[in-house]
Design a protein around this motif. Structure first.
Motif, short mmCIF file in Angstrom:
data_model
loop_
_atom_site.label_atom_id
_atom_site.label_comp_id
_atom_site.label_asym_id
_atom_site.label_seq_id
_atom_site.Cartn_x
_atom_site.Cartn_y
_atom_site.Cartn_z
N GLY A 72 -18.23 15.83 46.01
CA GLY A 72 -18.65 16.80 45.01
C GLY A 72 -18.76 18.22 45.51
N HIS A 73 -18.44 18.45 46.79
CA HIS A 73 -18.47 19.81 47.33
C HIS A 73 -17.08 20.43 47.24
CE1 HIS A 73 -22.50 20.02 49.46
NE2 HIS A 73 -22.47 18.80 48.96
N LEU A 74 -17.03 21.76 47.19
CA LEU A 74 -15.76 22.48 47.16
C LEU A 74 -15.23 22.68 48.57
CD1 LEU A 74 -16.53 25.21 44.48
CD2 LEU A 74 -14.65 23.55 44.35
N TYR A 75 -13.98 22.31 48.78
CA TYR A 75 -13.27 22.62 50.01
C TYR A 75 -12.30 23.75 49.66
CZ TYR A 75 -9.67 22.15 53.66
OH TYR A 75 -8.76 22.41 54.66
N VAL A 76 -12.59 24.95 50.15
CA VAL A 76 -11.78 26.13 49.86
C VAL A 76 -11.11 26.58 51.15
CG1 VAL A 76 -11.76 28.48 48.97
CG2 VAL A 76 -13.37 26.81 48.03
N TYR A 77 -9.79 26.63 51.17
CA TYR A 77 -9.09 27.02 52.38
C TYR A 77 -8.17 28.22 52.11
CZ TYR A 77 -5.01 24.40 50.60
OH TYR A 77 -3.96 23.93 49.84
N PHE A 78 -7.92 28.96 53.16
CA PHE A 78 -7.07 30.15 53.12
C PHE A 78 -5.74 29.79 53.74
CE2 PHE A 78 -6.08 34.59 54.69
CZ PHE A 78 -5.97 35.16 53.43
N THR A 79 -4.64 30.18 53.10
CA THR A 79 -3.35 29.76 53.59
C THR A 79 -2.30 30.86 53.48
OG1 THR A 79 -1.67 28.02 53.41
CG2 THR A 79 -2.64 28.80 51.36
N TYR A 80 -1.33 30.81 54.35
CA TYR A 80 -0.23 31.77 54.40
C TYR A 80 -0.71 33.22 54.47
CZ TYR A 80 2.83 27.87 53.36
OH TYR A 80 3.51 26.68 53.43
N GLY A 81 -1.92 33.41 54.96
CA GLY A 81 -2.44 34.75 55.17
C GLY A 81 -2.79 35.53 53.93
N MET A 82 -2.81 34.87 52.75
CA MET A 82 -3.06 35.65 51.54
C MET A 82 -3.65 34.88 50.37
SD MET A 82 0.95 36.11 50.37
CE MET A 82 0.52 37.17 49.01
N HIS A 83 -3.71 33.56 50.40
CA HIS A 83 -4.15 32.80 49.24
C HIS A 83 -5.28 31.83 49.58
CE1 HIS A 83 -0.88 34.21 46.73
NE2 HIS A 83 -0.01 33.87 47.67
N PHE A 84 -6.19 31.65 48.60
CA PHE A 84 -7.20 30.61 48.69
C PHE A 84 -6.84 29.51 47.70
CE2 PHE A 84 -9.55 34.30 50.24
CZ PHE A 84 -10.18 33.76 51.35
N CYS A 85 -7.15 28.27 48.06
CA CYS A 85 -6.98 27.13 47.16
C CYS A 85 -8.27 26.32 47.19
CB CYS A 85 -5.80 26.26 47.60
SG CYS A 85 -4.19 27.07 47.49
N ALA A 86 -8.59 25.69 46.06
CA ALA A 86 -9.86 24.97 45.93
C ALA A 86 -9.64 23.48 45.68
CB ALA A 86 -10.69 25.56 44.79
N ASN A 87 -10.49 22.67 46.30
CA ASN A 87 -10.44 21.22 46.17
C ASN A 87 -11.85 20.69 45.95
OD1 ASN A 87 -7.53 20.65 47.70
ND2 ASN A 87 -8.68 22.34 48.58
#
Length: 271
Positions: free
Chosen positions: A74-89
């Motif tokens: 139930g927690h958000l896993y937010v990662y930064f990728t390709y030096g410019m974008h965040f994605c949320a899980n």
């Protein structure tokens, strides 16, 4: 997407204490709230645990970067990728498991003005932003159409990695809320009022919540291979609401430069 009532009841942590490929289709139609913006999810992708799913960040085990995926569900896993974008899980399974569902797309149902401002900052005269020029116009259907766009619309950044999306500071169930974002549903179904807006925009700063929303009907749910994944590319763990205009287009994996947007919780070497 037709009008109707959405439930504002928060989902319990037990909802996420299941395998990600079971949670993923059940997330369609649910509402994720962060600050003044609420998104009704229309497309997601499931990713398995260590040693099981070579497309997942956790395939080779726990690291400082993916540690949140091994935390409570139930927690958000937010990662930064390709030096410019965040994605949320959203993390699934019991603590220590290392599994999650990538949030790929959704419909903005509350906070449209805020989402528009985040997605279309003012551009400089040469077309490069941010600056003080006229803002680019983004169609409503595209505001959260894709994982990076969804994160931007919701205002999710690196500091939100690990944020608990299980809201326990409200009653177990709230009156139905209207999909148009105007207020709690009424007996005549018009949805006029202020309760909905107060609830969706009334979360304390720094909090998030996943609400019951209106689950997608089984007959509307589609599934297929995950987008842009080079390993385990035939695993049919991408789920979406059929014919929904906010669903992102499917793309097979093509090697890209780091300036391109990541499309999965797996194909993302940077942090």
């Amino acid at each position: 997407m037709g009008r109707g009532e959405l439930s504002a009841a928060p989902l319990p942590r037990s909802f996420f204490d299941r395998p990600s490929h079971e949670v993923a289709p059940d997330l369609l139609g649910r509402v994720l709230v962060h600050g003044p913006v609420a998104v009704r999810l229309t497309e997601v992708e499931a990713y398995g645990g260590p040693g099981e799913d070579p497309a997942a960040h956790t395939y080779r085990g726990r690291t400082p970067r993916n540690a949140v995926m091994f935390g409570p569900p139930g927690h958000l896993y937010v990662y930064f990728t390709y030096g410019m974008h965040f994605c949320a899980n959203l993390v699934c399974l019991p603590e220590g498991s290392g599994s999650a569902v990538l949030l790929r797309a959704g419909e903005i149902i509350t906070g449209l003005d805020e989402a528009r401002a985040r997605r279309a900052p003012a551009l400089a005269p040469d077309g490069r932003g941010p600056a003080t020029g006229k803002a680019k116009v983004v169609p409503d259907r595209d505001l959260a159409r894709g994982p990076a766009r969804l994160a931007v619309a919701l205002g999710l950044l690196r500091e939100h990695n690990g944020l608990d999306a299980i809201w326990e500071g409200s009653p177990a169930a709230l009156p139905p809320l209207a999909e148009d974002g105007t207020g709690h549903g009424t007996e005549d179904g018009t949805g006029h009022g202020t309760g909905h807006a107060a609830w969706l925009t009334g979360l304390p700063h720094g909090f998030a919540a996943v609400l019951e929303g209106r689950p997608a009907g089984p007959g509307t749910i589609r599934s297929g291979p995950r987008t842009g994944v080079s390993t385990a590319k035939d695993t049919p763990w991408r789920f979406w609401v059929g014919d929904d205009p906010t669903v992102s287009p499917y793309r097979v994996h093509v090697p890209r430069r780091r300036s391109s947007a990541a499309t999965s919780v797996g194909e993302a070497p940077s942090s």
